[in-house]
Structure formats: C-alpha cells, structure tokens
Design a protein around this motif. Structure first.
Motif: not given
Ligand code: 1GP
Length: 264
Positions: A238-259
């Motif tokens: 939950g919180n992780l998604g709110e840390q990023y103002e920039d959607a691309d940065e959030l996408k990259q963080a989630l990609e790294a987690m899912i990988e």
C-alpha cells in the motif's frame, strides 16, 4: 472483463497494489493503478482502515476502472499484443459504509482474531444486501492481524498474533480452511516496521492449501521475496505506491519487486 477466478487459485506469486481512497485524488489513484498494471501486478485492492466512505471509494473505483479499460482497449488495437483480461478491482473495505457497486469483487472477510463481534460478523451482515444486489463478486476471506498490527489492529480490536505464536497462526489457518474461506490474509498493519514473520507465514502454509495473502510493511523486493519463499501467494503493498509521485518510478519499483518474487 476482469478474470476473478484466478484470484483464489494458487499459481505463481502475484502482487496486489492497495489503494486507500482517503490518501489521494481519484485521478492520482488511476495513474498508480496503470503503473501497477504495466509493471505486472495482478490485482488492485481498494480500501483503508479509516477515512473512506462510499463516495470516495466509488469515485476512486470508477477512475481506476476507466483508466484500466482504456489501456486494455489500447492493447487490443495492437495486433502483436496479447489481449489479456483487465486487472480486477477488488474492494478491501473497512466496513459496510465504504462500498462501491462499480468494483468487480470484494474480499468478504472475517477479521478472525477480532475481539469485537462487529468485525467478526456485524459489518458483513450490514453490507450483505447491498453486495448481493449490486452483483459484486464476494471472495470469502479469513483476515488475521499479526503484531504490530497498526491502525487495522486497533480499529479492528484484534488480539494480535505475535511473531512466535506458531501454533496460534496454524489454528487460524486451519479454521479459515474449515470455514470454507477462499483466501487467508496475514496482515501486519499498513506501514508496519516489520512485516509478518517468516515463521508465521511458514506455519500457516503448512496448515492450509488456501492461497495466502501477506501485507503490511513490505517496502522492498527482498522483503517481498522472503514472504514468498515462506509461502505467500499474494504480496500486498500500500504505502509503497504512495511513495512515488512519478508513475514511471512506481512502475520500476513494482517491476523490481515482482521480478524478485518470481526469481529462484
Ligand atoms: C495494509 O497490508 C496492507 O492492509 C499494506 O500495507 O501499506 O505497509 O504496504 P503497507
């Protein structure tokens, strides 16, 4: 269409982004949901422990739904793209006062270790007629709050499970299965300093074949991977998604987690 059957089937480890309608405007929530979809998340959960009502929940659900339908439509215009189902939008409500008829499904949950009948059965009964009439798909879920528990633990008056209470979590996992629930959620509380312990996840895993959802305090790929290795099927952030103002940065963080969740 969203594929709802897959939510309760065990397959590869999957990620769900939790969006709290009290924490951002609907258009920002929609951008975050798109980032999650592009990163390979498998579900959008909508909920929070306080501050949500049917208005902000519905506005958020509608904004996310429109955004996800648009990117799905765009994908079907590309003949090389796989035409996959849209991500399911699933309510994860604080109670019967925070529902939307525009969601695909709802975690119809019992807070199993609450000491208050309101969270064991009261809110569920209060919302039952609305849910049935609106056609939202109910996913029955045993919800168990572990220490530290955070606001969810306090609001839900949970008798928290400590990291070493292996037998107790095993009993809850068995009970969830015998009640016929389709999911078991082990919650440490949003923003928890430490996520649900490895020992608790392993013990629950040994006691049930139900898909296990783990959330609360998971901030980085390593923590997500540890929970998966212990037996989690779903990781919620939950919180992780709110840390990023920039959607691309959030996408990259989630990609790294899912990988990390899916690596050997
Ligand atoms: C809370 O488990 C979820 O219900 C998510 O927690 O906000 O700490 O990711 P975080």
């Amino acid at each position: 269409m969203a594929n709802l059957d897959g939510i309760t089937q065990r397959s590869r480890p999957r990620h769900a982004l939790l969006i709290d309608p009290a924490d951002q405007e609907p258009d920002v929530a929609a951008k975050r949901a798109i980032a999650a979809a592009m990163a390979g998340s498998s579900m959008i959960l909508i909920g929070g422990s306080s501050g949500t009502d049917s208005k902000n929940v519905d506005e958020t659900v509608v904004a996310i739904r429109e955004a996800l339908e648009l990117i799905q439509w765009a994908a079907t215009q590309d003949s090389d793209a796989h035409s996959e189902d849209r991500l399911p939008i699933v309510l994860f409500p604080q109670g019967a006062n925070a529902l939307s008829p525009n969601a695909d499904a709802i975690t119809y949950m019992m807070l199993m270790n609450s000491t208050d009948p309101r969270y064991l059965i009261g809110e569920q009964v209060a919302g039952a007629t609305f849910i049935k009439n609106s056609g939202i798909h109910p996913i029955s879920m045993g919800y168990v709050i572990c220490a530290p528990g955070g606001k969810a633990g306090r609001v839900g008056k949970a008798d928290l499970i400590d990291p070493d209470e292996i037998e107790r979590v095993s009993s809850y996992a068995s009970a969830a299965e015998m009640f016929g629930f389709k999911l078991l959620y082990l919650e440490a509380g949003s923003g928890a300093e430490s996520p649900v312990s490895r020992g608790l996840i392993e013990a629950a895993r040994e006691s049930t074949d139900l898909p296990i959802v783990v959330g609360g305090g998971i901030r980085d790929p390593q923590a997500a991977r540890r929970a998966v290795k212990a037996g989690a099927d779903w990781i919620v952030t939950g919180n992780l998604g709110e840390q990023y103002e920039d959607a691309d940065e959030l996408k990259q963080a989630l990609e790294a987690m899912i990988e990390a969740m899916n690596s050997n």
